[in-house]
Motif scaffolding. Structure first.
Motif, short mmCIF file in Angstrom:
data_model
loop_
_atom_site.label_atom_id
_atom_site.label_comp_id
_atom_site.label_asym_id
_atom_site.label_seq_id
_atom_site.Cartn_x
_atom_site.Cartn_y
_atom_site.Cartn_z
N PRO A 70 5.79 2.20 9.67
CA PRO A 70 6.01 0.83 9.19
C PRO A 70 5.98 -0.24 10.27
N PHE A 71 5.80 0.14 11.54
CA PHE A 71 5.91 -0.84 12.62
C PHE A 71 4.58 -1.48 12.99
N HIS A 72 3.49 -0.73 12.81
CA HIS A 72 2.15 -1.23 13.13
C HIS A 72 2.10 -1.84 14.53
N ALA A 73 2.73 -1.12 15.48
CA ALA A 73 2.83 -1.63 16.84
C ALA A 73 1.46 -1.86 17.46
N ARG A 74 0.55 -0.94 17.26
CA ARG A 74 -0.79 -1.06 17.87
C ARG A 74 -1.49 -2.33 17.38
N ARG A 75 -1.30 -2.65 16.10
CA ARG A 75 -1.93 -3.84 15.54
C ARG A 75 -1.20 -5.11 15.97
N ARG A 76 0.12 -5.09 15.91
CA ARG A 76 0.90 -6.28 16.24
C ARG A 76 0.74 -6.68 17.70
N LEU A 77 0.61 -5.68 18.57
CA LEU A 77 0.57 -5.93 20.00
C LEU A 77 -0.83 -5.81 20.58
N ALA A 78 -1.83 -5.87 19.69
CA ALA A 78 -3.23 -5.82 20.15
C ALA A 78 -3.50 -7.00 21.09
N GLY A 79 -4.31 -6.74 22.10
CA GLY A 79 -4.64 -7.79 23.06
C GLY A 79 -3.69 -7.88 24.23
N LEU A 80 -2.74 -6.93 24.30
CA LEU A 80 -1.80 -6.87 25.41
C LEU A 80 -1.86 -5.50 26.07
N THR A 81 -1.58 -5.46 27.34
CA THR A 81 -1.35 -4.20 28.04
C THR A 81 0.16 -4.01 28.16
N LEU A 82 0.64 -2.88 27.68
CA LEU A 82 2.06 -2.54 27.80
C LEU A 82 2.20 -1.48 28.88
N ARG A 83 3.09 -1.72 29.83
CA ARG A 83 3.27 -0.77 30.94
C ARG A 83 4.75 -0.52 31.19
N ALA A 84 5.15 0.74 31.11
CA ALA A 84 6.53 1.10 31.45
C ALA A 84 6.67 1.17 32.96
N THR A 85 7.75 0.62 33.46
CA THR A 85 7.97 0.59 34.91
C THR A 85 8.87 1.72 35.39
N ASP A 86 9.44 2.47 34.46
CA ASP A 86 10.35 3.55 34.85
C ASP A 86 9.83 4.93 34.47
N THR A 87 8.61 4.99 33.91
CA THR A 87 7.99 6.26 33.56
C THR A 87 6.49 6.02 33.43
N ASP A 88 5.72 7.07 33.32
CA ASP A 88 4.26 6.97 33.29
C ASP A 88 3.79 6.72 31.86
N TRP A 89 3.61 5.45 31.50
CA TRP A 89 3.13 5.11 30.15
C TRP A 89 2.51 3.73 30.18
N THR A 90 1.23 3.66 29.83
CA THR A 90 0.49 2.40 29.76
C THR A 90 -0.49 2.48 28.61
N VAL A 91 -0.55 1.42 27.80
CA VAL A 91 -1.53 1.35 26.71
C VAL A 91 -2.06 -0.08 26.63
N GLY A 92 -3.17 -0.22 25.92
CA GLY A 92 -3.67 -1.55 25.59
C GLY A 92 -4.60 -2.14 26.62
N ASP A 93 -4.99 -3.39 26.33
CA ASP A 93 -5.94 -4.10 27.18
C ASP A 93 -5.69 -5.59 27.03
N GLY A 94 -5.46 -6.26 28.14
CA GLY A 94 -5.20 -7.70 28.08
C GLY A 94 -4.04 -8.05 29.00
N PRO A 95 -3.47 -9.24 28.83
CA PRO A 95 -2.33 -9.65 29.66
C PRO A 95 -1.20 -8.63 29.59
N GLU A 96 -0.57 -8.39 30.73
CA GLU A 96 0.40 -7.30 30.81
C GLU A 96 1.80 -7.74 30.38
#
Length: 213
Positions: free
Chosen positions: A150-176
């Motif tokens: 129900p969150f549709h995170a990939r759609r809602r946050l499209a156009g952004l790069t999300l990067r975790a600073t405390d573990t190895d996780w990065t997704v997306g493309d765009g402003p961080e």
């Protein structure tokens, strides 16, 4: 799954930690609003106590009164079970911390992020800290990113790069947008409570368009 399964070990530990938190609350804190819109702290506790034992039939039985809307069904059941005595809710969460099932209509792959996010829904409005291991938040975050409704995170946050600073996780493309995995998990599930822990060029877009859910 064996007893050493890391996923269910994380679920168990989080549930027990939530029970410990609830045990510390004053009576007035149980009645305060959580981060879940329309849910008191006790309603969130009711939801967490119910998830390991709920059946699909329980959900079907509640559907007509909830107008067959999944969100309304969830809210109805949370409030119903949240009306129980705090001691009963705490005991239920503890007693079923090891339970690895839920209704067939739901998905046990959601158990970890559900517990983590709801821990924050309780703790943050009360001004309490509920630390979560970065690896646990990362696992929950990956599940939310992949699942769609129900969150549709990939759609809602499209156009952004999300990067975790405390573990190895990065997704997306765009402003961080970068920060702890827990803050990103809150963001991915539609909450703005963790925005102050995030930074990056993409943050301006979030602060102008996001709202609590």
């Amino acid at each position: 799954m064996g007893d050493s399964d890391p996923y269910w070990s994380a679920v168990r530990a989080t549930r027990l930690q939530i029970a410990d938190l609830l045990e510390e609350l004053a009576p007035a804190e149980w009645e305060q609003e959580s981060l879940c819109r329309g849910w008191r702290v006790r309603d969130v506790a009711g939801h967490l106590a119910l998830v390991p034992t709920i059946t699909t039939w329980d959900m079907i039985a509640a559907a007509p009164r909830a107008r067959f809307d999944p969100h309304r069904i969830n809210t109805l059941l949370a409030r119903r079970h949240g009306s129980r005595e705090p001691a009963d809710l705490i005991a239920a969460i503890r007693n079923h911390a090891d339970t690895r099932r839920t209704a067939k209509a739901l998905d046990t792959r959601n158990a970890l992020f559900d517990a983590i996010v709801h821990s924050q829904d309780i703790a943050l409005p009360l001004g309490r800290r509920f630390p979560v291991a970065a690896g646990h938040s990362r696992e929950g975050l990956q599940r939310v990113w992949e699942m769609g409704w129900p969150f549709h995170a990939r759609r809602r946050l499209a156009g952004l790069t999300l990067r975790a600073t405390d573990t190895d996780w990065t997704v997306g493309d765009g402003p961080e947008v970068a920060g702890p995995a827990l803050a990103l998990l809150m963001l991915a599930t539609g909450r703005t409570a963790g925005l102050d822990a995030l930074h990056g060029e993409g943050l301006a877009r979030l602060t102008s368009s996001s709202s609590n859910r």
